[in-house]
Write a protein that holds these residues in place. Structure first.
Motif, mmCIF file in Angstrom:
data_model
loop_
_atom_site.group_PDB
_atom_site.id
_atom_site.type_symbol
_atom_site.label_atom_id
_atom_site.label_comp_id
_atom_site.label_asym_id
_atom_site.label_seq_id
_atom_site.Cartn_x
_atom_site.Cartn_y
_atom_site.Cartn_z
ATOM 1 N N ARG A 154 0.836 -1.205 0.000
ATOM 2 C CA ARG A 154 0.000 0.000 0.000
ATOM 3 C C ARG A 154 0.875 1.262 0.000
ATOM 4 N N ALA A 155 1.929 1.227 0.798
ATOM 5 C CA ALA A 155 2.828 2.387 0.842
ATOM 6 C C ALA A 155 3.481 2.613 -0.517
ATOM 7 N N ILE A 156 3.896 1.534 -1.158
ATOM 8 C CA ILE A 156 4.517 1.663 -2.485
ATOM 9 C C ILE A 156 3.493 2.173 -3.496
ATOM 10 N N LEU A 157 2.260 1.630 -3.447
ATOM 11 C CA LEU A 157 1.213 2.108 -4.354
ATOM 12 C C LEU A 157 0.897 3.588 -4.106
ATOM 13 N N ASP A 158 0.830 3.948 -2.838
ATOM 14 C CA ASP A 158 0.596 5.355 -2.524
ATOM 15 C C ASP A 158 1.724 6.227 -3.068
ATOM 16 N N GLU A 159 2.966 5.773 -2.937
ATOM 17 C CA GLU A 159 4.123 6.505 -3.461
ATOM 18 C C GLU A 159 4.040 6.614 -4.975
ATOM 19 N N ASP A 161 1.286 6.419 -6.796
ATOM 20 C CA ASP A 161 0.173 7.319 -7.114
ATOM 21 C C ASP A 161 0.587 8.782 -6.942
ATOM 22 N N ARG A 162 1.317 9.053 -5.896
ATOM 23 C CA ARG A 162 1.788 10.409 -5.653
ATOM 24 C C ARG A 162 2.708 10.872 -6.769
ATOM 25 N N ARG A 163 3.633 9.979 -7.227
ATOM 26 C CA ARG A 163 4.544 10.325 -8.318
ATOM 27 C C ARG A 163 3.753 10.580 -9.609
ATOM 28 N N ASP A 164 2.759 9.687 -9.848
ATOM 29 C CA ASP A 164 1.947 9.875 -11.055
ATOM 30 C C ASP A 164 1.221 11.224 -11.016
ATOM 31 N N ASP A 165 0.712 11.592 -9.862
ATOM 32 C CA ASP A 165 0.012 12.856 -9.724
ATOM 33 C C ASP A 165 0.967 14.038 -9.954
ATOM 34 N N GLU A 166 2.180 13.906 -9.421
ATOM 35 C CA GLU A 166 3.169 14.968 -9.604
ATOM 36 C C GLU A 166 3.573 15.085 -11.075
#
Length: 173
Positions: A154-159, A161-166
């Protein structure tokens, strides 16, 4: 000589009864021991006591009631022959019973020793298995649990997702 070595390893024959090859006959070397056990087993039965009582009563009745010329033991002298017969029986019975008990004691000693060795092996096996279980538990603590792996994913997916958003925000600018 190989046969003597093989007989020394037998546990079903008491140690004191084993004989050297020079004493072996063509027949069974343990026949007398089995005979003593047979006698001891027989003398300890109600049937033997009943038969001995019937024998003694029959002896006394015969020597009391039978015609004078057919009697072989006199009541006047206290059935001396019967007393001698019963004494002879008792004098042989006691040593035969003791011999049978000694053989049983020898077999019991062998059985106790085998039980002790088996218990030692079982204890050693149990201790080994207990150590293995402890080692597995310790190894399992070092392994990641399902929850730990899920939280890491989950932490990796969140990371990600955050990179994709950035990256999408950077691309939009």
């Amino acid at each position: 000589m190989a046969r003597a070595d093989a007989d020394d390893r037998r546990f079903d024959t008491p140690k004191g009864i084993r004989r050297s090859p020079s004493f072996r006959g063509s027949g069974d070397s343990d026949r007398f021991g089995r005979f003593t056990e047979w006698v001891a087993r027989g003398m300890g039965t109600p049937g033997f006591l009943l038969a001995l009582s019937v024998f003694a009563i029959g002896w006394m009745v015969w020597n009391t009631v039978a015609p004078e010329d057919l009697r072989f033991d006199s009541i006047a002298i206290g059935f001396t022959a019967l007393t001698l017969v019963l004494s002879l029986q008792a004098s042989y019975a006691a040593p035969l019973i003791l011999l049978a008990q000694n053989r049983q004691d020898d077999r019991d000693r062998v059985q106790i020793e085998q039980d002790r060795q088996r218990a030692e092996r079982n204890l050693a096996d149990t201790e080994y298995l207990a150590r293995e279980v402890v080692a597995l538990r310790l190894a399992m603590r070092d392994l990641a649990s399902k929850e730990f792996i899920r939280s890491e994913l989950r932490a990796i997916l969140d990371e990600l997702d955050r990179r994709d958003d950035e990256e999408s925000e950077h691309a939009a600018r």
